[in-house]
Scaffold this motif. Structure first.
Motif, PDB file in Angstrom:
ATOM      1  N   GLU A 294       0.824  -1.210   0.000  1.00 33.39           N
ATOM      2  CA  GLU A 294       0.000   0.000   0.000  1.00 33.39           C
ATOM      3  C   GLU A 294       0.860   1.263   0.000  1.00 33.39           C
ATOM      4  O   GLU A 294       0.569   2.226  -0.718  1.00 33.39           O
ATOM      5  CB  GLU A 294      -0.943   0.007   1.199  1.00 33.39           C
ATOM      6  CG  GLU A 294      -1.931   1.159   1.166  1.00 33.39           C
ATOM      7  CD  GLU A 294      -3.032   1.035   2.203  1.00 33.39           C
ATOM      8  OE1 GLU A 294      -3.862   1.956   2.292  1.00 33.39           O
ATOM      9  OE2 GLU A 294      -3.069   0.008   2.916  1.00 33.39           O
ATOM     10  N   GLY A 295       1.909   1.269   0.803  1.00 31.18           N
ATOM     11  CA  GLY A 295       2.778   2.430   0.843  1.00 31.18           C
ATOM     12  C   GLY A 295       3.457   2.704  -0.486  1.00 31.18           C
ATOM     13  O   GLY A 295       3.532   3.853  -0.943  1.00 31.18           O
ATOM     14  N   GLN A 296       3.927   1.659  -1.129  1.00 31.91           N
ATOM     15  CA  GLN A 296       4.584   1.825  -2.426  1.00 31.91           C
ATOM     16  C   GLN A 296       3.594   2.232  -3.513  1.00 31.91           C
ATOM     17  O   GLN A 296       3.932   3.001  -4.421  1.00 31.91           O
ATOM     18  CB  GLN A 296       5.311   0.541  -2.805  1.00 31.91           C
ATOM     19  CG  GLN A 296       6.535   0.247  -1.947  1.00 31.91           C
ATOM     20  CD  GLN A 296       7.672   1.216  -2.201  1.00 31.91           C
ATOM     21  OE1 GLN A 296       8.311   1.192  -3.237  1.00 31.91           O
ATOM     22  NE2 GLN A 296       7.937   2.083  -1.216  1.00 31.91           N
ATOM     23  N   GLU A 297       2.366   1.749  -3.409  1.00 30.56           N
ATOM     24  CA  GLU A 297       1.341   2.146  -4.374  1.00 30.56           C
ATOM     25  C   GLU A 297       1.020   3.631  -4.230  1.00 30.56           C
ATOM     26  O   GLU A 297       0.837   4.336  -5.238  1.00 30.56           O
ATOM     27  CB  GLU A 297       0.078   1.313  -4.168  1.00 30.56           C
ATOM     28  CG  GLU A 297      -1.053   1.643  -5.127  1.00 30.56           C
ATOM     29  CD  GLU A 297      -0.705   1.388  -6.590  1.00 30.56           C
ATOM     30  OE1 GLU A 297      -1.206   2.138  -7.452  1.00 30.56           O
ATOM     31  OE2 GLU A 297       0.087   0.468  -6.877  1.00 30.56           O
ATOM     32  N   LEU A 298       0.966   4.120  -3.010  1.00 35.53           N
ATOM     33  CA  LEU A 298       0.714   5.541  -2.793  1.00 35.53           C
ATOM     34  C   LEU A 298       1.841   6.391  -3.364  1.00 35.53           C
ATOM     35  O   LEU A 298       1.599   7.478  -3.912  1.00 35.53           O
ATOM     36  CB  LEU A 298       0.530   5.821  -1.311  1.00 35.53           C
ATOM     37  CG  LEU A 298      -0.796   5.341  -0.707  1.00 35.53           C
ATOM     38  CD1 LEU A 298      -0.753   5.416   0.809  1.00 35.53           C
ATOM     39  CD2 LEU A 298      -1.952   6.169  -1.250  1.00 35.53           C
TER      40      LEU A 298
END
Length: 361
Positions: free
Chosen positions: A310-314
């Motif tokens: 999720e963090g990398q997608e953001l």
């Protein structure tokens, strides 16, 4: 605050003594020892057992304090608070200001931050003074090698590219390499950023590694600078490029160009059907858990989240190049040159003098 002053011997000694006094170095205070116990326990676990225990401890702490300089971290913090029962207190400032805040609070004995997220120069300096504690996880193992730094982990890279306004310049006219902008036909059409010392050092070292002599590299830069305007700030350069007030920006962030093109339809690009200007320089920005953190479990959980899916997608949604490889990365298939990290501690004054002489800064 000037970076040359910050990395001087006096500043180094001040921070080292201050951290020793507040428990920020090994063998420090009881707070430091309590945090180390949590870090060591979690570092010794793996898989679901690690995740379950970390969430249990982090939600029991219930709080997290972050100092950072990342304009795109707000969305990640908001998502983290939705995922976990933890209240985050972020403080954002310019990267040098963040580091100065760390120094000041350490000296005063009021150093209560859990996570510091900053660019590589400031993080390297903080690591050398014992600010960070080891963070181990499957998420750190998943990032590219250039993102696994001593004491801290990059969550994304600033990517220095040559950007151009496609209404003013045809892609076919754009040369293959930065050195080609020494050609007189580019007079009055290119721009440099006044503070990009590390980019200048990286490009210079690249050409020295390609067999150019120091004199040839200096002559190349002198010719480019003679053609160029000098601007202050990558955001300002991005606005000027989008508006057609600049034709070519020789050192602009990839995310600035991609974001302007996608969000406002600005006629800007840096990679036209695979054609881009080399070398493309990547510079790591990332975070570390603070050795004396009052909420060490929450600190580790935040790094897990930041480096996780999720963090990398953001990061990707904000046009950033994350540290975990992705097939849809903006720089997939692009040969990149890593920032010479030694500039942060050993060679900055040398390159700073040369670049200031070049651009008149």
């Amino acid at each position: 605050m000037n970076w040359r002053v910050l990395v001087g011997a006096a500043a180094t000694a001040t921070l080292a003594l201050a951290l020793a006094g507040c428990g920020g170095t090994a063998g420090g205070s009881e707070t430091d020892s309590d945090a180390a116990k949590v870090y060591d326990e979690i570092n010794g676990l793996s898989g679901q057992e690690r995740t379950d225990r970390l969430v249990e401890l982090a939600e029991a702490e219930g709080e997290l304090t972050i100092y950072h300089s990342n304009t795109d971290l707000d969305a990640l913090i908001e998502a983290f608070e939705k995922a976990y029962d933890i209240d985050v207190a972020p403080t954002r400032a310019q990267s040098e200001t963040v580091l100065q805040k760390v120094m000041t609070e350490a000296e005063s004995g009021n150093f209560d931050v859990d996570v510091i997220e900053n660019p590589y120069k400031e993080n390297i300096f903080a690591e050398q003074q014992g600010v960070f504690y080891d963070y181990e996880s499957e998420y750190r193992d998943a990032v590219v090698e250039e993102a696994r730094l001593e004491g801290w982990t990059a969550n994304y890279f600033n990517v220095f590219v040559v950007g151009w306004n496609s209404d003013a310049v045809d892609a076919e006219e754009i040369p293959e390499e930065i050195k080609d902008f020494a050609d007189p036909k580019w007079k009055g059409r290119v721009s440099l950023e006044i503070g990009d010392v590390d980019w200048y050092a990286a490009v210079s070292q690249y050409y020295l590694g390609q067999g150019m002599s120091e004199q040839e590299v200096d002559e190349m830069w002198a010719a480019i600078a003679a053609h160029a305007s000098v601007e202050k700030g990558h955001s300002t350069m991005g606005d000027m490029l989008s508006a057609g007030k600049l034709q070519v920006a020789l050192s602009i962030y990839q995310h600035t160009v991609d974001g302007a093109a996608a969000e406002t339809g600005a006629p800007v690009e840096w990679n036209s059907e695979g054609h881009h200007v080399g070398p493309v320089v990547i510079s790591p920005t990332g975070a570390g858990v603070v050795r004396s953190a009052p909420h060490p479990a929450a600190a580790m959980l935040f790094l897990d989240f930041m480096l996780g899916e999720e963090g990398q997608e953001l990061m990707a949604e904000n046009f950033r190049v994350g540290s975990v490889p992705r097939e849809d990365s903006p720089i997939a298939g692009v040969e990149t040159v890593p920032m010479p990290l030694e500039i942060a501690t050993e060679d900055y004054e040398f390159w700073d003098d040369k670049y200031r002489a070049l651009v008149g800064g």
